[in-house]
Motif scaffolding. Sequence first.
Motif, mmCIF file in Angstrom:
data_model
loop_
_atom_site.group_PDB
_atom_site.id
_atom_site.type_symbol
_atom_site.label_atom_id
_atom_site.label_comp_id
_atom_site.label_asym_id
_atom_site.label_seq_id
_atom_site.Cartn_x
_atom_site.Cartn_y
_atom_site.Cartn_z
ATOM 1 N N GLY A 110 0.837 -1.209 0.000
ATOM 2 C CA GLY A 110 0.000 0.000 0.000
ATOM 3 C C GLY A 110 0.863 1.245 0.000
ATOM 4 O O GLY A 110 2.065 1.197 -0.299
ATOM 5 N N GLU A 111 0.222 2.376 0.378
ATOM 6 C CA GLU A 111 0.926 3.663 0.306
ATOM 7 C C GLU A 111 1.693 3.965 1.599
ATOM 8 O O GLU A 111 2.923 3.892 1.637
ATOM 9 N N ALA A 112 0.961 4.249 2.651
ATOM 10 C CA ALA A 112 1.574 4.660 3.914
ATOM 11 C C ALA A 112 0.558 4.437 5.024
ATOM 12 O O ALA A 112 -0.649 4.418 4.766
ATOM 13 N N PRO A 113 1.032 4.276 6.257
ATOM 14 C CA PRO A 113 0.084 4.053 7.357
ATOM 15 C C PRO A 113 -0.803 5.269 7.602
ATOM 16 O O PRO A 113 -0.384 6.406 7.363
ATOM 17 N N GLY A 114 -2.009 5.003 8.092
ATOM 18 C CA GLY A 114 -2.886 6.062 8.587
ATOM 19 C C GLY A 114 -2.809 6.065 10.114
ATOM 20 O O GLY A 114 -1.933 5.413 10.702
ATOM 21 N N GLU A 117 -3.065 2.531 11.854
ATOM 22 C CA GLU A 117 -1.859 1.724 11.601
ATOM 23 C C GLU A 117 -0.693 2.272 12.421
ATOM 24 O O GLU A 117 0.092 1.514 12.983
ATOM 25 N N PRO A 123 0.162 -2.686 9.267
ATOM 26 C CA PRO A 123 -0.472 -2.073 8.086
ATOM 27 C C PRO A 123 -1.942 -2.497 7.913
ATOM 28 O O PRO A 123 -2.319 -3.598 8.312
ATOM 29 N N PHE A 124 -2.711 -1.611 7.336
ATOM 30 C CA PHE A 124 -4.097 -1.892 6.936
ATOM 31 C C PHE A 124 -4.930 -2.523 8.057
ATOM 32 O O PHE A 124 -5.452 -3.632 7.905
ATOM 33 N N SER A 128 -9.954 0.971 5.738
ATOM 34 C CA SER A 128 -9.535 0.424 4.430
ATOM 35 C C SER A 128 -8.982 -0.973 4.587
ATOM 36 O O SER A 128 -9.142 -1.817 3.707
ATOM 37 N N ASN A 150 3.809 -1.440 3.194
ATOM 38 C CA ASN A 150 3.562 -0.156 2.529
ATOM 39 C C ASN A 150 4.848 0.375 1.911
ATOM 40 O O ASN A 150 5.939 -0.014 2.320
ATOM 41 N N HIS A 229 -7.107 1.292 -4.459
ATOM 42 C CA HIS A 229 -6.925 1.317 -3.011
ATOM 43 C C HIS A 229 -8.312 1.186 -2.351
ATOM 44 O O HIS A 229 -9.266 1.821 -2.796
HETATM 45 N N1 URA Z 1 -3.570 2.888 3.602
HETATM 46 C C1 URA Z 1 -2.406 2.372 3.172
HETATM 47 O O1 URA Z 1 -2.006 2.573 2.028
HETATM 48 N N2 URA Z 1 -1.723 1.608 4.021
HETATM 49 C C2 URA Z 1 -2.117 1.327 5.255
HETATM 50 O O2 URA Z 1 -1.426 0.611 5.970
HETATM 51 C C3 URA Z 1 -3.334 1.882 5.670
HETATM 52 C C4 URA Z 1 -4.058 2.673 4.841
#
Ligand code: URA
Length: 257
Positions: A110-114, A117, A123-124, A128, A150, A229
């Motif tokens: 994925g992209e990056a933690p929110g 996370e 992650p995730f 989402s 991520n 996503h």
């Molecule tokens: N969106 C992401 O791309 N990665 C995560 O870990 C959480 C949300």
Amino acid sequence: MKEKLTSLNLSKWIVESGQSEVLSEFPQNRFSDPDSEPKVLGLIPSRKIVPEDKIDFPTNINSTETASMASNLAELRELMIKYDGCSLKNTAMNIVFGDGDEKSDVMLIGEAPGADEDREGIPFVGLSGKLLNKMLNSIGLLRSEVYITNIIPWRPPGNRQPTLQETAACLPFIQRHIELINPKVLILVGGTASKTLLVRKDGIMRLRGRWFDYQKNDKTIIPALSIFHPAFLLRSPAQKVNAWKDLLAIRSRLKNL
Ligand code: URA
């Protein structure tokens, strides 16, 4: 005036609610029934990158050298924790390294933690993540059977998009992460993961649903598919029809491994 229930009106209503394409002769539960047997789409051929499509990431020599020192995942995690070349680390609560089966054939990025996370260091795990789990389940995969990480391991403040410099600093780490997991299939979740690892300028609308060759540093190839996503799907549920097509392509690929 109340409209009569005719098959024409019913078809119009279906199209207006976002179901504009027929993907299978039989109705399919797109995300929640792991036992259903959907019709499998044919393999989508891989595409090669041509030079004019490419993004130029600045090379970060510092993180490239650091990442290359890791000979296993535990070492990579420790090196990333000590690494000071990405300021996102200073505002994040935790590093979000990865989750799932380290020996899996399937790696999702994925992209990056929110916020969720960042709090849990996994992650995730937020909204989402819950949809991502359902998407995996719909093609018979459990989250615990795949490996998830991520591009960026630290939460960008306010969930903003990572900058080019931040992405360039983290790129060698995710490249090494992929080498250490060494999956048979990569699933790039969303536009940032897709553009970064395929080194392409195109947006997710053009990238999704096509198999690309992800090239490792040793020049060997892993087939990679971009998908929407889940955060985007939560905002644009009509796109679930396309997400389902992409999930079927993954399922078909995995059957043929
Ligand atoms: N969106 C992401 O791309 N990665 C995560 O870990 C959480 C949300």
